[in-house]
Design an enzyme around this catalytic site. Structure first.
Site, PDB file in Angstrom:
ATOM      1  N   GLY B  47      44.422  61.697  31.589  1.00 32.11           N
ATOM      2  CA  GLY B  47      43.244  61.491  31.555  1.00 32.11           C
ATOM      3  C   GLY B  47      41.737  62.565  31.887  1.00 32.11           C
ATOM      4  N   ASN B 128      39.835  56.314  26.644  1.00 28.12           N
ATOM      5  CA  ASN B 128      40.265  55.459  27.335  1.00 28.12           C
ATOM      6  C   ASN B 128      38.643  54.100  27.442  1.00 28.12           C
ATOM      7  OD1 ASN B 128      41.076  54.115  29.653  1.00 28.12           O
ATOM      8  ND2 ASN B 128      41.917  55.350  31.050  1.00 28.12           N
ATOM      9  N   CYS B 131      41.028  51.481  31.596  1.00 30.23           N
ATOM     10  CA  CYS B 131      41.403  52.185  32.899  1.00 30.23           C
ATOM     11  C   CYS B 131      41.378  51.098  34.388  1.00 30.23           C
ATOM     12  CB  CYS B 131      40.802  53.457  33.786  1.00 30.23           C
ATOM     13  SG  CYS B 131      41.402  53.662  35.525  1.00 30.23           S
ATOM     14  N   ASN B 193      47.002  49.460  27.614  1.00 31.55           N
ATOM     15  CA  ASN B 193      46.356  50.290  29.382  1.00 31.55           C
ATOM     16  C   ASN B 193      47.520  49.058  30.051  1.00 31.55           C
ATOM     17  OD1 ASN B 193      45.753  52.172  31.255  1.00 31.55           O
ATOM     18  ND2 ASN B 193      44.023  52.362  30.181  1.00 31.55           N
ATOM     19  N   GLY B 218      55.457  49.379  32.195  1.00 31.76           N
ATOM     20  CA  GLY B 218      57.021  49.227  32.294  1.00 31.76           C
ATOM     21  C   GLY B 218      57.103  47.797  31.578  1.00 31.76           C
ATOM     22  N   GLY B 244      53.245  50.130  25.945  1.00 34.23           N
ATOM     23  CA  GLY B 244      53.795  49.309  27.056  1.00 34.23           C
ATOM     24  C   GLY B 244      55.201  49.050  27.135  1.00 34.23           C
ATOM     25  N   GLY B 245      55.603  49.623  28.733  1.00 34.74           N
ATOM     26  CA  GLY B 245      57.425  49.082  28.324  1.00 34.74           C
ATOM     27  C   GLY B 245      58.452  49.672  27.537  1.00 34.74           C
ATOM     28  N   GLY B 266      55.818  55.380  28.252  1.00 33.48           N
ATOM     29  CA  GLY B 266      54.821  55.983  29.072  1.00 33.48           C
ATOM     30  C   GLY B 266      55.861  55.906  30.262  1.00 33.48           C
ATOM     31  N   THR B 267      55.415  54.755  30.787  1.00 31.42           N
ATOM     32  CA  THR B 267      56.455  54.611  32.920  1.00 31.42           C
ATOM     33  C   THR B 267      57.629  55.222  32.222  1.00 31.42           C
ATOM     34  OG1 THR B 267      55.146  52.777  33.040  1.00 31.42           O
ATOM     35  CG2 THR B 267      57.269  53.416  34.249  1.00 31.42           C
TER      36      THR B 267
HETATM   37  C1  LIG Z   1      50.767  56.842  36.454  1.00 34.88           C
HETATM   38  C2  LIG Z   1      50.329  56.366  35.679  1.00 34.88           C
HETATM   39  C3  LIG Z   1      49.031  57.500  35.009  1.00 34.88           C
HETATM   40  C4  LIG Z   1      47.857  56.355  34.362  1.00 34.88           C
HETATM   41  N1  LIG Z   1      47.746  56.738  33.454  1.00 34.88           N
HETATM   42  C5  LIG Z   1      46.308  56.724  32.466  1.00 34.88           C
HETATM   43  C6  LIG Z   1      45.266  57.883  31.733  1.00 34.88           C
HETATM   44  O1  LIG Z   1      44.766  58.756  33.005  1.00 34.88           O
HETATM   45  N2  LIG Z   1      44.488  57.548  31.077  1.00 34.88           N
HETATM   46  C7  LIG Z   1      45.490  56.102  30.099  1.00 34.88           C
HETATM   47  O2  LIG Z   1      44.838  55.632  29.059  1.00 34.88           O
HETATM   48  N3  LIG Z   1      45.805  55.404  30.934  1.00 34.88           N
HETATM   49  C8  LIG Z   1      46.924  55.754  31.884  1.00 34.88           C
HETATM   50  N4  LIG Z   1      48.102  55.314  32.233  1.00 34.88           N
HETATM   51  C9  LIG Z   1      48.432  54.100  31.224  1.00 34.88           C
HETATM   52  C10 LIG Z   1      49.260  54.136  30.009  1.00 34.88           C
HETATM   53  O3  LIG Z   1      49.628  55.354  29.127  1.00 34.88           O
HETATM   54  C11 LIG Z   1      49.556  52.922  29.695  1.00 34.88           C
HETATM   55  O4  LIG Z   1      49.373  52.173  28.395  1.00 34.88           O
HETATM   56  C12 LIG Z   1      50.809  52.171  30.351  1.00 34.88           C
HETATM   57  O5  LIG Z   1      50.830  52.579  31.507  1.00 34.88           O
HETATM   58  C13 LIG Z   1      51.274  51.104  29.625  1.00 34.88           C
HETATM   59  O6  LIG Z   1      52.444  51.806  28.850  1.00 34.88           O
HETATM   60  P1  LIG Z   1      53.984  51.960  29.484  1.00 34.88           P
HETATM   61  O7  LIG Z   1      54.187  50.668  30.388  1.00 34.88           O
HETATM   62  O8  LIG Z   1      55.136  52.451  28.871  1.00 34.88           O
HETATM   63  O9  LIG Z   1      53.862  53.039  30.953  1.00 34.88           O
HETATM   64  C14 LIG Z   1      48.600  55.685  32.755  1.00 34.88           C
HETATM   65  C15 LIG Z   1      50.150  54.923  33.392  1.00 34.88           C
HETATM   66  C16 LIG Z   1      50.135  55.246  34.801  1.00 34.88           C
HETATM   67  C17 LIG Z   1      51.966  54.481  34.990  1.00 34.88           C
END
Ligand SMILES: Cc1cc2nc3c(=O)[nH]c(=O)nc-3n(C[C@H](O)[C@H](O)[C@H](O)COP(=O)(O)O)c2cc1C
Ligand SMILES: Cc1cc2nc3c(=O)[nH]c(=O)nc-3n(C[C@H](O)[C@H](O)[C@H](O)COP(=O)(O)OP(=O)(O)OC[C@H]3O[C@@H](n4cnc5c(N)ncnc54)[C@H](O)[C@@H]3O)c2cc1C
Ligand SMILES: Cc1cc2nc3c(=O)[nH]c(=O)nc-3n(C[C@H](O)[C@H](O)[C@H](O)COP(=O)(O)OP(=O)(O)OC[C@H]3O[C@@H](n4cnc5c(N)ncnc54)[C@H](O)[C@@H]3O)c2cc1C
Ligand SMILES: Cc1cc2nc3c(=O)[nH]c(=O)nc-3n(C[C@H](O)[C@H](O)[C@H](O)COP(=O)(O)O)c2cc1C
Ligand code: FES
Ligand code: FES
Lengths: 260, 304, 304, 260
Positions: B47, B128, B131, B193, B218, B244-245, B266-267
């Site tokens: 972001g 975004n 957040c 998110n 995750g 998401g995960g 993501g994670t």
């Molecule tokens: C460490 C971390 C930092 C993140 N920073 C942002 C961000 O700056 N802007 C945003 O829109 N989402 C941010 N997210 C959310 C991710 O982009 C994503 O929407 C969310 O983690 C779900 O996906 P995942 O389960 O695959 O991680 C962040 C997530 C994590 C874990």
């Protein structure tokens, strides 16, 4: 930096609770600089998803070793790892220790698994100096003979006096320092936060250089997630976040703005 | 039979449906030694606000059963800092760059776009609006349809590039927001998110995160995200970037079947940076084994 | 030093803060051979509607990473059936019985209470305003403050026994609902129900549940539930029954520190029916090791 | 019904992909009735939380055995289980098979791991009759010698003809049935759904009794969650849900309202 899906070569008790895990790492091994670490994906760590960072204790063209102590969920889940078991590492990570300054006397200061992070540096340095190792008991003072074999003088301290000077590492370091030209010293420090702080404070007070290996919880290990940040002073008198995993883990004491 | 993996998000063409989730992949260089960036459908960066921002204190992340919490708090170099520090690097690659933008006020969103819009390397904006980790703005815009729409309209007025509002998951009816995004001129939406969450240390009685609360991400949130994507897909014709995960190709495929045109890893990058490659390959294998000619054919095929 | 584990939910006294989550413990007899029911702080039974109800088709549950989805759809014998089939059994025990009630219409909620209220064995009502798995009522009441309040007021008018609305998790601001519950005459609230979610089979393209969507429960939702409890505790002085992924004593303790006066063990019963005992014992050990004199002292002690 | 935290006594390949897991179960073992099952909490089943149901193949005062085939995540995670490893079971569960009706001729019909559910019944029955075992290949026809030793006549069928009659179990059963007084037969059936349905249909058509062990996904295994329901006919011509884990898994063919 490489990701390597590899296997365990050897895994055994080292001393006290400490254990040594040797991994095949033909890709990562040759990249390692002293003071760097790797991120280990612990297999069968049930329902936990993050890697764990470990200093690289030894490294060569075929592999890497880490020296660890089971303290939590991840490190405990490492105990059953056997020769041949698959593991996944990312390494080598972090900046590593810089070269020793010209004319400087190298001093190693470590506590617990900190010794692991210093071993490669001790080996690499042509000038051998003195090493202060602190621990709770004699069991926590690791690798003394190894450092001696490399040509270092080792001064252990233990909280209970079971080995060396009784007290914190400073109990041995401070009297010794009094007799030195402080500005000639260059410290390489790895250990628990209070030890890092104590050495950092002395470095500033007495005007010597101290490279501190900062220990912060990590998630990605490569600089992407911004988890592992510490405050680093900026030239304008302010501060900025620096990532221990990427900008560190080694910082010079003057760079660090200690919190609290 | 070769499968056409390419998809489009508004005018942005992606060579395959796989991008990364903002904040889990830095600004590009961080994983460049481990992942061939040119393989990605798009790079989504952390972001970016109008100015430099420090974000939250530490601890900023915490591991939970099966997932993690984060409350990074959107630290970053700001729009101009991003251009100076990262655009030269990113422009070396042949991959669209989605810049995730945020603001404390509505105007902030506009400001970021004003600064970035002339930069060719910036291909699209992910807005975004969700957040969980900044006090002002962020999630507040994402859970109120009025301000949600106004931010999108404001950004729409400032750029021709695709704009992709990122929806807040903690709403009763995501369809309303999906529709509002469409009506406000968005080109696509992204879901989801991280979910507002918390962990407390029972020894110290303190929250595990300095920010007290954070966002859960995750594997734990995947079934929630799948439902949100499915719900949103019924409410809008906009393409959806689902996330998401996602850890395995099967997860990404499930998102696509639910209605996602593209997906973001993501994670999982933290756990295993090779996930992205595995996911791209796995989608291709699945599509070709099932006889699809293109990735788009799979989108929204759920029998429900 | 002995610790006073007892707590009160309105006028209902519980010998310890641990009950079971509705729908995960049947009506009492199902686990009676494995768990000493007299040890429980209270027994919460499966949702009871005004009349017999068949619920959803199968498959009704699906295992996900770390948790499960359910879309049981509130089958059950109805209020009179419950009295006939289960009250004789439950009245043998020295444990308060919380009856979880639901309805398709507002009037339905009133009807259930009218039928049950004369039964001494019924100690309290948990009003399910958040079931993700029935088309009418259920969740719809839980995400709209007006109908939410009206259901509670209606039930309040029909009984002197404690009433405990069970809040929907999929809202932007749970504090609003916590406060509304308080204002409508509730004695406590319970948080959280399973979270609306979905899984799709990528071979058949069909949802894994016959109902298409279901509710996510188990460890994945705990960090979400902790935050909701913390948020709600800031908004109301009502006691909170906290639940969502409690598997270990530490989980229950975390809920209490966040603000829950009591806790419920749900999905964990399926994994390990000895969880309840372990949780009760673990809370007691923790309290006595930390020098608390009573369970209530721990409630809401989070330093945040 | 008891929950028993116990250990593995023996674990080995049986035939083809099938494996036998023997568990110490001094509490559960003595409770077992033929046709009952247990719910196993598979250790190290990473991030999965539900138990898996298994028919009880053998049981005595000291323990229980199950016969299983690795088909999915849970059963595959069982493969590394070794003697002494801890496991957690709940059992014995379900209604089990009823007593044989007076003057009836017992017939066993099984497919795959269905044989496991029938073994204890075969042993218990004083009147020995005939057993029809179906499978894809000879590898899938289990325990033939064991059933023979108990005094049963065994008629295998295989899809590929590699053992016994070629075809489904009905290919052997139907011609045999023609020669019987149908109403004297009492079937005990355990196998895949199509086999259950085929036998249930014949039971109704020809007027014999058939006890079918119904296989439905389960969560709790004890009747609490209402996951494992099937439609059971009611006296008023309607139907109600019956729980396979508690009201079943054994139902008489006339009770069942087949779906689709
Ligand atoms: C460490 C971390 C930092 C993140 N920073 C942002 C961000 O700056 N802007 C945003 O829109 N989402 C941010 N997210 C959310 C991710 O982009 C994503 O929407 C969310 O983690 C779900 O996906 P995942 O389960 O695959 O991680 C962040 C997530 C994590 C874990
Ligand atoms: C750069 C660096 C080098 C390290 N080198 C070594 C080493 O050589 N030998 C060794 O034994 N340990 C080392 N550690 C610490 C090691 O990573 C922790 O012991 C380990 O993370 C604890 O994990 P756990 O799963 O056992 O504990 P848990 O408490 O279950 O871990 C939970 C979470 O907290 C994090 N965490 C917990 N303690 C620490 C810690 N002290 N530092 C960072 N993260 C932590 C874990 O990574 C995990 O995300 C190092 C840490 C860092 C940052
Ligand atoms: C009463 C009963 C008795 C059984 N007896 C035996 C036996 O003696 N030997 C044997 O090998 N298997 C038996 N099974 C089937 C066994 O439980 C499944 O093979 C097992 O659940 C599959 O689990 P998995 O984790 O390997 O597969 P996965 O596909 O990973 O399982 C995912 C989920 O689906 C459920 N599931 C998947 N397949 C089945 C199935 N066929 N029946 C019920 N649930 C299923 C699992 O329990 C789990 O919740 C029995 C099932 C029932 C209901
Ligand atoms: C199989 C199943 C059935 C449920 N049935 C009900 C119900 O009838 N009424 C209700 O209010 N909640 C019901 N719930 C929700 C639980 O009571 C609880 O709120 C939720 O599962 C979260 O807790 P847990 O994660 O500990 O399971 C059910 C949950 C499950 C898993
Ligand atoms: S651990 Fe991710 S930035 Fe350092
Ligand atoms: S599996 Fe829970 S009722 Fe049968």
């Amino acid at each position: 930096m490489k990701q390597e899906k590899t296997t365990v070569v050897e895994h055994h008790n080292f001393q006290g609770d400490y254990r040594i895990l040797r991994l095949a790492a033909p890709e990562v091994g040759p990249l390692v600089k002293p003071g760097q670490f790797l991120e280990l994906l612990i297999p069968q760590l049930d329902d936990r998803i993050l890697r764990r960072p470990f200093s690289i204790y030894k490294a060569d063209a075929e592999g890497v070793s880490i020296l660890y102590k089971p303290v939590g969920r991840g490190t405990q889940a490492m105990i059953p790892l056997n020769e041949g078991d698959p593991v996944d590492i990312i390494g080598s990570l972090g900046n590593g220790f810089p070269e020793l300054g010209a004319g400087k006397i190298p001093v190693l200061v470590a506590g617990g698994y900190g010794n692991a992070a210093l071993y490669l540096k001790a080996k690499e340095l042509k000038t051998k100096g003195i090493a202060f190792f602190g621990g709770r008991t004699a069991q926590d003072i690791l690798c003394v003979e190894e450092f001696k074999k490399l040509g270092w003088e080792v001064r252990p301290t233990t909280d209970d006096g079971s080995l060396g000077t009784k007290g914190l590492v400073t109990a041995a370091f401070d009297p010794w320092m009094q007799e030195q030209e402080a500005e000639k010293l260059e410290l390489f420090v790895c250990g628990p936060n209070p030890m890092l702080k104590a050495m950092g404070d002395r470095a500033i007070e007495h005007g010597f250089t101290a490279w501190l290996s900062m220990d912060k919880n990590m998630a990605c290990g490569v600089g992407a997630c911004l988890t592992c940040v510490i405050k680093r002073k900026t030239e304008d008198g302010g501060w900025e976040w620096a990532r221990c995993c990427k900008d560190g883990p080694i910082f010079e004491s003057r760079e660090i703005l200690w919190e609290e | 039979m070769s499968v056409d993996l390419s998809i489009k998000i508004g005018s942005m063409e992606m060579k395959n449906p796989v991008t990364v989730a903002s904040g889990t992949f830095g600004y590009g260089p961080e994983y460049a030694e481990l992942v061939d960036l040119n393989r990605l459908g798009a790079i989504t960066v952390k972001g970016i606000g109008p100015e430099e921002h420090v974000g939250n204190s530490t601890p900023r992340t915490f591991e939970t059963r099966g997932g993690m919490l984060n409350a990074i708090g959107l630290p970053g170099p700001g729009a101009q800092g991003f251009i100076d520090k990262y655009v030269p690097f990113l422009s070396q690659y042949n991959v669209p760059v989605i810049v995730n933008i945020w603001g404390k006020s509505m105007e902030d969103y506009g400001k970021v776009v004003e600064i970035l819009d002339a930069v060719d390397t910036v291909s699209a904006y992910e807005i975004n609006l969700s957040c969980p980790n900044v006090k002002e703005g962020g999630s507040a815009f994402g859970t109120d349809t009025d301000s949600f729409s106004r931010v999108i309209e404001l950004v729409r007025g400032k750029t021709q590039k695709p704009i992709i509002p990122k929806l807040a998951p903690n709403v009763s009816d995501i369809g309303v927001f999906a529709k509002a995004a469409e009506n406000s001129g968005a080109d696509a939406i992204s879901i989801m998110n991280s979910y507002p969450a918390m962990a407390i240390n029972i020894e110290t009685l303190e929250p595990e995160l300095a920010n007290r609360t954070g966002g859960l991400s995750g594997p734990p949130i995947k079934p929630i995200a799948i439902k949100l994507v499915w719900d949103a897909a019924k409410a809008t014709t906009l393409p959806i970037i689902g996330m998401g995960g996602i850890y395995e190709p099967e997860d990404a495929i499930e998102f696509m079947i639910a209605g996602a045109t593209a997906v973001a890893v993501g994670t999982a990058n933290f756990t295993d940076p090779s996930t992205i490659n595995r996911v791209i390959d796995g989608i291709e294998t699945y599509l070709s084994q099932k006889g699809y000619r293109s990735a788009s054919e799979l989108v929204g095929t759920v029998k429900a």
